[in-house]
Design a protein around this motif. Sequence first.
Motif, PDB file in Angstrom:
ATOM      1  N   LEU A 362     -14.047  41.220 -33.180  1.00  0.00           N
ATOM      2  CA  LEU A 362     -13.090  40.854 -32.132  1.00  0.00           C
ATOM      3  C   LEU A 362     -11.782  41.596 -32.376  1.00  0.00           C
ATOM      4  O   LEU A 362     -11.252  41.610 -33.483  1.00  0.00           O
ATOM      5  N   CYS A 363     -11.252  42.226 -31.308  1.00  0.00           N
ATOM      6  CA  CYS A 363      -9.948  42.902 -31.344  1.00  0.00           C
ATOM      7  C   CYS A 363      -9.052  42.296 -30.269  1.00  0.00           C
ATOM      8  O   CYS A 363      -9.523  41.919 -29.194  1.00  0.00           O
ATOM      9  N   GLU A 364      -7.768  42.255 -30.555  1.00  0.00           N
ATOM     10  CA  GLU A 364      -6.784  41.796 -29.566  1.00  0.00           C
ATOM     11  C   GLU A 364      -5.524  42.640 -29.697  1.00  0.00           C
ATOM     12  O   GLU A 364      -5.067  42.914 -30.817  1.00  0.00           O
ATOM     13  N   GLN A 365      -4.971  43.060 -28.549  1.00  0.00           N
ATOM     14  CA  GLN A 365      -3.703  43.781 -28.548  1.00  0.00           C
ATOM     15  C   GLN A 365      -2.576  42.757 -28.685  1.00  0.00           C
ATOM     16  O   GLN A 365      -2.307  41.972 -27.785  1.00  0.00           O
ATOM     17  N   SER A 372       0.136  47.642 -31.131  1.00  0.00           N
ATOM     18  CA  SER A 372      -0.469  47.101 -32.344  1.00  0.00           C
ATOM     19  C   SER A 372      -1.673  46.260 -31.962  1.00  0.00           C
ATOM     20  O   SER A 372      -1.631  45.486 -31.004  1.00  0.00           O
ATOM     21  N   ALA A 373      -2.766  46.420 -32.715  1.00  0.00           N
ATOM     22  CA  ALA A 373      -4.011  45.696 -32.449  1.00  0.00           C
ATOM     23  C   ALA A 373      -4.481  45.001 -33.713  1.00  0.00           C
ATOM     24  O   ALA A 373      -4.420  45.563 -34.805  1.00  0.00           O
ATOM     25  N   ALA A 374      -4.938  43.765 -33.565  1.00  0.00           N
ATOM     26  CA  ALA A 374      -5.517  43.002 -34.671  1.00  0.00           C
ATOM     27  C   ALA A 374      -7.031  43.002 -34.524  1.00  0.00           C
ATOM     28  O   ALA A 374      -7.562  42.933 -33.410  1.00  0.00           O
ATOM     29  N   HIS A 375      -7.737  43.045 -35.656  1.00  0.00           N
ATOM     30  CA  HIS A 375      -9.185  43.220 -35.644  1.00  0.00           C
ATOM     31  C   HIS A 375      -9.797  42.339 -36.738  1.00  0.00           C
ATOM     32  O   HIS A 375      -9.266  42.273 -37.855  1.00  0.00           O
ATOM     33  N   TYR A 376     -10.890  41.661 -36.392  1.00  0.00           N
ATOM     34  CA  TYR A 376     -11.596  40.847 -37.382  1.00  0.00           C
ATOM     35  C   TYR A 376     -13.098  41.023 -37.189  1.00  0.00           C
ATOM     36  O   TYR A 376     -13.606  40.992 -36.064  1.00  0.00           O
ATOM     37  N   VAL A 377     -13.818  41.213 -38.311  1.00  0.00           N
ATOM     38  CA  VAL A 377     -15.262  41.418 -38.279  1.00  0.00           C
ATOM     39  C   VAL A 377     -15.911  40.460 -39.269  1.00  0.00           C
ATOM     40  O   VAL A 377     -15.472  40.357 -40.418  1.00  0.00           O
ATOM     41  N   PHE A 378     -16.959  39.786 -38.809  1.00  0.00           N
ATOM     42  CA  PHE A 378     -17.760  38.938 -39.690  1.00  0.00           C
ATOM     43  C   PHE A 378     -19.191  39.454 -39.693  1.00  0.00           C
ATOM     44  O   PHE A 378     -19.776  39.721 -38.632  1.00  0.00           O
TER      45      PHE A 378
END
Length: 657
Positions: A362-365, A372-378
Amino acid sequence: MKGRGCWESASVRSFCSSRCLNKFKKDDSGDDDDEPASPADKSELHNTIKSLSLKLDDLSTCSDLIAKHGAALQRSLNELDGLKIPYESSEKLKAVNERATLFRITSNAMINACRDFLELAEIHSWKWQRALQYEQEQRVHLEETIEQLAKQHNSLERAFRSAPGRATNPTKSFSEGSLLSSKGEDSEEDEDTEYFDAMEDSTSFITVITEAKEDSRKAEGGTTGSVEWTSSDNVLDGASLVPKSPPKVKRRVRIPDKPNYSLNLWSIMKNCIGRELSKIPMPVNFNEPLSMLQRLTEDLEYHHLLDKAVHCTSSVEQMCLVAAFSVSSYSTTVHRIAKPFNPMLGETFELDRLDDMGLRSLCEQVSHHPPSAAHYVFSKHGWSLWQEITISSKFRGKYLSIMPLGAIHLEFQASGNHYVWRKSTSTVHNIIVGKLWIDQTGDIEIVNHKTKDRCQLKFLPYSYFSKEVARKVTGVVSDSQGKAHYVLSGSWDEQMECAKIVQSSPSSPSSDGKQKTVYQTLPAKLLWKKYPLPENAENMYYFSEMALSLNEHEEGVAPTDSRLRPDQRLMEKGHWDEANTEKQRLEEKQRLSRRRRLEACSRGCGTEEAEKEADVYVPLWFEKRLDPLTGETACMYKGGYWEAKERQDWHMCPNIF
């Protein structure tokens, strides 16, 4: 009185004509000072010649006026001379008549000299323009020829290295991690071979690759420990050669071909020198039909390297796979010179691939200026990755620098190993002249914060005339005590290898006094190899197989997902004019949202505080936290997205499209 009035009128008109001529001279000099003609810009030279021609016409007009008014002045003086006036006045009148005649002669001479000068300048300017055009064409031809020769040279080197006759020679050496022949029957290297430092502010090294059978005899004195590969080392064998299992959901394998739109890049970019490009509206003609959020997600294409790293029992071996994964993220950029869409504030992108890839992303600006973008991977295989990347880009005239800021975190749940690194700088060359190409440069340090193991990677700048392999990457993996265990080598657009170190010793100082470390290693093992591009990739923005599937329409995603962005979808279909119109609408809508936030904030606080408050966007799926490892504040996933998708409850999502 009549004669006197004509004389005064003629004098005034003559004076005005002189003032007009002076104004033309000042305007001409002003043009030279404010807008100098650049030898590198043919259009500017053409405009200068056109401006000079207009000035010549103005001077011709002034010449006619001076001649006309001078003749009138002469007639008025002759009329005065015919009047019965005292002798003293007659003498003064003759003097004025002589001065008027001299003025007319001087003015005509000046006009003729200006005409001759401008005509000569015009003739030579066209000669210079033709010569400049010829030199530019020759330069482009030379660049293309050199590039072709460099490619042929590189192909010949690779063919020579892979020749059957060389495979039997077990002893090879390389400086800075690149494979070079040692002095033997098949080597033409001599003592003057030039070596380059592997990493700035660190010891350069030379590596000797030897047979595994001889390791126990060469590792004397207990300086290197065991030379046998550990039991988990089979994880490193052919790490990237795992065949990709067919996905349970059939993904698309092509998109519409890129239209052939012509666009003058320099006409837009020349006004952007030294500016932050994220603040400059750019047409979609410079873009590819993917957002920056999707480009971040594309870094996961070689996720299987991390899946394999989960099973490593040795932290330094795990570090090798993590390093290969960090390099693999650049392999998609070698032909990708187009700019991804700058996401709207609050835009998201999900990758729900638990079935075939075993992960969810999941990415969110989370910020618009700076972007700037935040990113999380499971991953269900036992690892998770998160990052907040801020893109800083500057146009320097001849090249474009793209500097991703922010730390990347990778954690393995079973071992607790926590890796942190940052991205290198990307540079787009030949913005003005020649074929656009991209390069990766700089150093990357990967740190395991649990064991304190480190990996130093260096991306060497590409050069047509370098002896090194194109787009070369080298590195060394060391433990917490600083002891080197592995040497890494390869290229960021092709593959990475690792070689286990069995012995190290300092070499004799070179002529410049620098000390090198000689590493004796086992034969190199392949860690990662790039997947081939799909057929017809050159007409599909050079997208990889994974990139082609990222913008494919999916049901059930959030209304803020990049797949639903209308201008990006129109561009992908080839409707670029409509996409540009839609892009302007979205940008204006985003500006209107900011103004509304500013108005809401200004009611309760001052103007400066209101502007700061309006720029602070509260992310929907991420929240600001202090990173204890880096000491920086970064956006981290706070949960809730996948639960909302399960319920199909998106009431909290902003209307950004």
